[in-house]
Design an enzyme around this catalytic site. Structure first.
Site, PDB file in Angstrom:
ATOM      1  CB  ALA A 127      -0.862  -0.291   1.026  1.00 36.66           C
ATOM      2  CD  GLU A 239       4.744  14.189   1.363  1.00 34.63           C
ATOM      3  OE1 GLU A 239       5.769  12.871   0.834  1.00 34.63           O
ATOM      4  OE2 GLU A 239       3.839  14.641   2.457  1.00 34.63           O
ATOM      5  CD  GLN A 333      24.284  10.928 -23.639  1.00 32.04           C
ATOM      6  OE1 GLN A 333      23.644  10.343 -23.316  1.00 32.04           O
ATOM      7  NE2 GLN A 333      24.736  10.774 -25.020  1.00 32.04           N
TER       8      GLN A 333
END
Length: 376
Positions: A127, A239, A333
């Site tokens: 969960a 949050e 990259q």
């Protein structure tokens, strides 16, 4: 709040982290956790519980720009950020918002001083984003609750002295029947698993928690019984704003590092950054990161005014964390093989960016929320 005060706070954070954190980051990452003495140093420096009143040991600054600056400087210092963000912007905020006067007096001074470290335990082995599937239960027995169950992947789980635990307290219809209980270190029946190895954020201690006939005082109930889902939704705004701040700060740092590398590294007799494809890549990244910064600054202004909605916070997190992944990938990259080495700053940035699209609500869950707000 004046720009001068914010600038002074930024210098304070930078100076503190340069002395107390940067020299120790490598050791913390190797051991999988930040040493406890750092938390007390951070508390003494006024970097914990910034929104908590001075009477309760905090800094008394509710302006989220203070939290933003600390996060930016943590990223700049190369720190593993989730532990401090969870402690400051999640745990302390829950207690400050939901706690009784007695609970605030009991726990907030400890959290603000760093003598106690906080964690929130919602996720379980089966969960996560869907809190309604929680199986950890708490049964009221007179003046105590008995907890049974387990939690997984808990940030600060190893160090934590106070854990806000989400539990089922009633078999109610979907979205109800969840409560929040505070488990303290040493509680009977409360144990922890070993530190979990992660792909990134190596100094952010992560572990599983276990509750076997764990007895907690009824006074450790945070807020009202069975209203946990409502509290989650309210707390998710801050949050997700914190996670978005991490994303934007990480992107800005990645671009700064990549520009320096692209100007210094030569290939075929010319700087990497002078090739048209690379110039255009960096130009696009610069533009997109500046847009993300404006988006974040607007969200912070609305949050400070009490006007940032749950859906708006979801839109922000979705956009900037997805962009963070793209920026980190493009920047790595451009560094070539050097970027893929274990000691590479851009390499750490890249691997840390991936989980940003997972915790605090996965990108898929956020898109579900946003689409429902559109009547779909």
């Amino acid at each position: 709040m004046s720009t001068t005060q914010l600038d002074e706070f930024r210098r304070h954070c930078r100076d503190f982290l340069a002395q107390a954190a940067t020299p120790r980051v490598a050791a913390w990452e190797a051991q999988g956790r930040v040493d406890r003495d750092f938390w007390e140093q951070a508390g003494a420096a006024g970097l914990l519980g910034m929104g908590v009143s001075r009477e309760l040991g905090g800094r008394g600054e509710s302006d989220f720009r203070y939290a933003m600056i600390l996060i930016e400087e943590l990223i700049r210092a190369g720190m593993s950020v989730p532990g401090l963000v969870s402690h400051n912007d999640v745990i302390a905020s829950y207690i400050l918002t939901l706690g009784t006067p007695e609970q605030k007096q009991r726990w907030l001074p400890e959290l603000c001083s760093g003598r106690a470290i906080g964690a929130i335990a919602i996720t379980e082995p089966h969960a996560g984003s869907d809190a309604n599937e929680l199986t950890t239960r708490a049964e009221r027995q007179g003046d105590r609750y008995e907890l049974n169950g387990s939690k997984a992947y808990i940030t600060n789980g190893h160090n934590a002295d106070l854990v806000v635990v989400a539990v089922k307290t009633a078999d109610a219809q979907r979205g109800q029947g969840i409560s929040l209980l505070v488990a303290e270190r040493g509680a009977e029946g409360f144990s922890r698993g070993p530190l979990r190895a992660k792909l990134g954020w190596h100094a952010s201690d992560t572990t599983d928690l276990f509750f076997e006939r764990c007895l907690l005082p009824a006074d450790n109930l945070l807020g009202r019984e069975n209203l946990g889902s409502f509290y989650f939704m309210t707390a998710m705004i801050r949050e997700r704003l914190s996670i978005s701040t991490v994303a934007v700060a990480s992107m800005e740092t990645a671009l700064e590092q990549t520009l320096a590398y692209a100007k210094a590294r030569t290939v075929f007799g010319q700087p990497v950054g002078s090739f048209q494809h690379n110039r255009f890549t960096l130009a696009k990244l610069d533009t997109e990161i500046r847009i993300a910064r404006l988006y974040l600054d607007d969200a912070i202004a609305r949050f400070n005014a009490g006007a940032l909605s749950l859906v708006d916070a979801a839109r922000l997190k979705l956009w900037v964390t997805e962009l963070q992944g793209k920026v980190a990938d493009r920047c790595l990259q451009l560094h070539g093989a050097a970027g893929y080495m274990g000691e590479s700053g851009i390499g750490k940035n890249w691997v840390n960016s991936r989980v940003q699209q997972i915790y605090g609500g996965t990108s898929e869950v956020l898109q579900e929320l946003i689409s429902k707000s559109l009547g779909l």
